[in-house]
Design a protein around this motif. Sequence first.
Motif, short mmCIF file in Angstrom:
data_model
loop_
_atom_site.label_atom_id
_atom_site.label_comp_id
_atom_site.label_asym_id
_atom_site.label_seq_id
_atom_site.Cartn_x
_atom_site.Cartn_y
_atom_site.Cartn_z
N ILE A 1 0.83 -1.21 0.00
CA ILE A 1 0.00 0.00 0.00
C ILE A 1 0.86 1.26 0.00
CG2 ILE A 1 -1.71 1.31 1.33
CD1 ILE A 1 -2.91 -1.28 0.49
N PHE A 2 0.53 2.17 -0.88
CA PHE A 2 1.17 3.49 -0.88
C PHE A 2 0.10 4.52 -0.54
CE2 PHE A 2 3.63 0.98 -3.99
CZ PHE A 2 4.92 1.16 -3.50
N LEU A 3 0.28 5.24 0.56
CA LEU A 3 -0.65 6.31 0.93
C LEU A 3 -0.11 7.62 0.37
CD1 LEU A 3 -1.34 5.40 4.68
CD2 LEU A 3 -2.59 4.66 2.63
N ILE A 4 -0.92 8.27 -0.43
CA ILE A 4 -0.49 9.53 -1.05
C ILE A 4 -1.47 10.65 -0.69
CG2 ILE A 4 0.62 8.30 -2.98
CD1 ILE A 4 -1.81 9.46 -4.70
N GLY A 5 -1.08 11.87 -1.02
CA GLY A 5 -1.95 13.02 -0.78
C GLY A 5 -1.16 14.19 -0.22
N MET A 6 -1.84 15.29 -0.01
CA MET A 6 -1.20 16.53 0.41
C MET A 6 -0.54 16.41 1.78
SD MET A 6 -1.49 19.13 -1.67
CE MET A 6 -1.64 20.69 -0.77
N MET A 7 0.41 17.30 2.03
CA MET A 7 0.98 17.34 3.37
C MET A 7 -0.13 17.68 4.36
SD MET A 7 3.30 20.81 3.47
CE MET A 7 3.97 20.87 1.83
N GLY A 8 -0.09 16.98 5.48
CA GLY A 8 -1.12 17.19 6.50
C GLY A 8 -2.38 16.36 6.31
N SER B 1 3.76 5.46 3.99
CA SER B 1 3.21 6.82 3.95
C SER B 1 4.20 7.66 3.17
CB SER B 1 3.00 7.38 5.36
OG SER B 1 4.11 7.16 6.18
N CYS B 2 3.75 8.13 2.03
CA CYS B 2 4.62 8.92 1.14
C CYS B 2 4.71 10.36 1.65
CB CYS B 2 4.03 8.92 -0.27
SG CYS B 2 4.08 7.31 -1.05
N GLY B 3 5.62 11.12 1.09
CA GLY B 3 5.63 12.56 1.33
C GLY B 3 4.51 13.20 0.51
N GLY B 4 4.21 14.44 0.81
CA GLY B 4 3.13 15.11 0.11
C GLY B 4 3.37 15.26 -1.39
N GLY B 5 4.63 15.39 -1.77
CA GLY B 5 4.93 15.60 -3.19
C GLY B 5 5.36 14.34 -3.93
N THR B 6 5.46 13.24 -3.21
CA THR B 6 5.99 12.01 -3.84
C THR B 6 5.29 11.66 -5.14
OG1 THR B 6 6.44 11.19 -1.61
CG2 THR B 6 6.58 9.59 -3.40
N ALA B 7 3.97 11.74 -5.12
CA ALA B 7 3.19 11.33 -6.29
C ALA B 7 3.47 12.17 -7.54
CB ALA B 7 1.70 11.42 -5.94
N CYS B 8 4.06 13.34 -7.33
CA CYS B 8 4.10 14.34 -8.41
C CYS B 8 5.44 14.46 -9.13
CB CYS B 8 3.72 15.70 -7.84
SG CYS B 8 2.31 15.62 -6.73
N TYR B 9 6.40 13.63 -8.78
CA TYR B 9 7.74 13.76 -9.37
C TYR B 9 8.26 12.41 -9.86
CZ TYR B 9 7.69 18.33 -7.17
OH TYR B 9 7.34 19.61 -6.81
N ASN B 10 9.15 12.50 -10.83
CA ASN B 10 9.95 11.34 -11.25
C ASN B 10 9.13 10.09 -11.61
OD1 ASN B 10 12.57 12.57 -10.96
ND2 ASN B 10 12.17 12.58 -8.76
N ASP B 11 7.98 10.30 -12.19
CA ASP B 11 7.14 9.17 -12.58
C ASP B 11 6.80 8.24 -11.41
OD1 ASP B 11 6.58 9.66 -15.24
OD2 ASP B 11 8.45 8.74 -15.94
N ASN B 12 6.80 8.80 -10.23
CA ASN B 12 6.56 7.96 -9.04
C ASN B 12 5.16 7.36 -9.02
OD1 ASN B 12 9.13 8.47 -8.09
ND2 ASN B 12 8.50 10.13 -6.72
N MET B 13 4.21 8.12 -9.55
CA MET B 13 2.83 7.63 -9.52
C MET B 13 2.70 6.36 -10.38
SD MET B 13 0.32 8.71 -7.81
CE MET B 13 -1.05 7.58 -7.65
#
Length: 206
Positions: free
Chosen positions: A41-48, A113-125
């Motif tokens: 499981i990868f949890l993604i989303g905004m910081m906070g 638990s990913c960082g808030g920006g993880t999903a948005c860089y380096n084809d991570n999604m």
Amino acid sequence: MNVSIDAKCITPNMMTTTTAKKPAKAITKDSTADTKVGTKIFLIGMMGAGKSFWAEKLKKRFKVPAYDLDSLVEMMEEKSIKEIFEEDGEEYFRKAEAKMLRLFSEKKQFIVSCGGGTACYNDNMKWMNKHGITIWIDEPVEVLSERLSKEKSHRPLIKDLDDEALNNFLSSKLEERATFYDQSAYRLSGDKLSETAFSKILAGHA
Ligand SMILES: Nc1ncnc2c1ncn2[C@@H]1O[C@H](COP(=O)(O)OP(=O)(O)OP(=O)(O)O)[C@@H](O)[C@H]1O
Ligand SMILES: O=C(O)C1=C[C@@H](O)[C@@H](O)[C@H](O)C1
Ligand SMILES: [Mg+2]
């Protein structure tokens, strides 16, 4: 320091939105706390949004190892996220984050638990969708603002913002990032954001 997610030095204890229109995907199976979970499981989303919060809860409930990507990067770099941003820059942090994320291809069971920006860089999604189940924890900006106004100091992107600027920053970041978050397999928001909803998702992939 070389960090392996299998290394003894990193234990499961080291644990350290929105608005979009996408409905939560169909959740079909029922579950209990005893559900056997064999999943990634990868949890993604905004910081906070509560990625670290929920990973910790789910770890206890499902007895699945949980890892906090921000904490793993801090260990790998032997610096806080704030120091990495200040001394090495955001781009360096994003590369370190992507590199750490990819170590999970070796693991059989985890909640990250990913960082808030993880999903948005380096084809991570794309990478996360290939190697596991992505869940977008989607809290509204008002909730994020309220939580983060008390916890700004260790979050470099918001540490110098007053409450109004924080609110504006979160609104525009969310708009910019929603297109990435929206690529998740599941989105939980509002009354769907509950332990029961997570249970159903995990059970569906057991
Ligand atoms: N559902 C919740 N109920 C009560 N408090 C919560 C909830 N979710 C998160 N919090 C609190 O809000 C704060 C931010 O949550 P958390 O650190 O889990 O966010 P995050 O998504 O991991 O953020 P980041 O991307 O910066 O790592 C923490 O103090 C946490 O305890
Ligand atoms: O939203 C973001 O870009 C970030 C969130 C945090 O989890 C950290 O990864 C870092 O502070 C950056
Ligand atoms: Mg976190």
